[in-house]
Design an enzyme around this catalytic site. Structure first.
Site, PDB file in Angstrom:
ATOM      1  CG  ASP A 276      25.429  60.430  27.969  1.00 36.41           C
ATOM      2  OD1 ASP A 276      26.289  60.931  28.117  1.00 36.41           O
ATOM      3  OD2 ASP A 276      24.748  60.584  27.761  1.00 36.41           O
TER       4      ASP A 276
ATOM      5  CE1 TYR B 215      20.196  61.534  31.834  1.00 30.79           C
ATOM      6  CE2 TYR B 215      21.239  59.038  31.447  1.00 30.79           C
ATOM      7  CZ  TYR B 215      21.311  60.844  30.838  1.00 30.79           C
ATOM      8  OH  TYR B 215      21.281  61.402  30.298  1.00 30.79           O
TER       9      TYR B 215
ATOM     10  CG  HIS C 140      46.343  35.147  31.263  1.00 29.29           C
ATOM     11  ND1 HIS C 140      46.580  33.790  31.856  1.00 29.29           N
ATOM     12  CD2 HIS C 140      46.501  36.574  32.955  1.00 29.29           C
ATOM     13  CE1 HIS C 140      46.791  33.419  32.847  1.00 29.29           C
ATOM     14  NE2 HIS C 140      46.501  35.420  33.379  1.00 29.29           N
TER      15      HIS C 140
ATOM     16  N   PRO D 152      55.316  23.087  33.009  1.00 29.70           N
ATOM     17  CG  PRO D 152      56.401  23.022  35.303  1.00 29.70           C
ATOM     18  CD  PRO D 152      55.349  23.818  34.329  1.00 29.70           C
TER      19      PRO D 152
ATOM     20  N   PRO E  81      55.090   7.584  33.870  1.00 27.49           N
ATOM     21  CG  PRO E  81      56.079   5.691  34.207  1.00 27.49           C
ATOM     22  CD  PRO E  81      55.290   6.681  34.690  1.00 27.49           C
TER      23      PRO E  81
END
Length: 314
Positions: A64, A69, A115, A201, A210
């Protein structure tokens, strides 16, 4: 050792809005020069931000404030704090989209990726906010990342009921070494016309070198939460054999296979040389999926739990 008390939330009348108990009063934040004999507790920004962070982490997410202020300095401090917070609430989504557009120097994005799930925000609030972002002209087509197929089905039901913008695509981890999403998710996406983007991927480089090669990434991730479990199969050897037969790199074989299964793979590129390597020769000489296909036994692996989601979905 005492545990932190659990924050309570209460509905605000019949509005449906849930607010934390208690609400944070922001008169305490602003500029000390605004203080007087009756108001001597005002904290400057550098002291106010840690307090706001502690309150937010404890679950106190209702603040609030007022333009009076500290002559609106309180609102500036609260605003600066809120811009650094994540989550999938309406406020968080709009703030983060605006911040991303500002950093990118553009007024439009094509796709917005969610995400992770936000257990503190109702799914309906997130979906309505995504719809409103599209309607506002900022243009992101909403997209889910790593979401259980049951959750996607439920989101589709919510979307149809409320006539909201549909998800354009879903992004999941997928490679020759990691394929649990093929069991359910891919069929559903195909049925509903939802695109599929595949990240990792090359499985952190395992499909680019390898079998047994110790790359910097593999050694860095070993034994950590990022050390991905791989199936015990000869797929890396088969990828290498196919690459040798075609005079391609292993990465090109893995990417060529990937586009036979998904709309598009997402690839990290850290050198100029890898730009050319990532442009797939399969565009002119298609690689058949069966060239590096796996058996049914190898495909039907046990799906893993996706952290941040639950099949109970709200």
């Amino acid at each position: 050792m005492s545990s932190q008390p659990q924050t309570q939330y209460r509905r605000l009348g019949k509005s449906g809005l849930r607010v934390s108990v208690p609400v944070i009063g922001a008169m305490s934040f602003g500029h000390p020069a605004w203080s007087c004999s009756l108001i001597s507790w005002v904290l400057p920004e550098e002291k106010a931000l840690p307090v706001l962070k502690a309150a937010w982490d404890a679950g106190l997410n209702t603040i609030d404030t007022a333009n009076t202020y500290s002559n609106a300095e309180s609102e500036k401090i609260v605003g600066k704090f809120l811009k650094t917070q994540g989550g999938l609430s309406r406020t968080a989504l709009f703030n983060q989209v605006d911040a991303s557009l500002d950093r990118l120097g553009t007024a439009y994005m094509d796709v917005l990726i969610i995400h992770r799930g936000d257990p503190n925000t109702p799914v309906e609030e997130t979906m309505k906010a995504l719809h409103d972002l599209v309607q506002s002209g900022k243009g992101p087509l909403p997209q889910r990342l790593e979401y259980p197929s049951l959750g996607v089905c439920r989101d589709e039901q919510r979307r149809r009921k409320n006539h909201w913008t549909t998800f354009s695509c879903i992004q999941v981890e997928h490679s020759l070494l990691y394929r649990p999403e093929e069991i359910e998710m891919f069929a559903y996406c195909d049925l509903k016309g939802i695109g599929i983007l595949a990240y990792s991927p090359l499985m952190d480089g395992h499909l680019a070198h390898p079998a047994g090669t110790k790359t910097q990434r593999v050694e860095t991730f070993a034994g950590t939460i990022y050390d991905k479990r791989r199936r015990d199969c000869d797929v890396e050897i088969r990828v290498q054999q196919t690459a040798d037969q075609r005079s391609w790199t292993m990465a090109q074989v893995a990417l060529a296979w990937s586009i036979t299964r998904v709309s598009n793979p997402v690839v990290g590129i850290s050198s100029v040389e890898r730009v050319a390597q990532s442009i797939n020769p399969a565009t002119h000489h298609p690689l058949r999926a069966e060239d590096v296909e796996l058996s049914d036994e190898e495909l039907l692996m046990t799906p893993t739990v996706v952290h941040g989601f639950s099949l109970s979905d709200k």
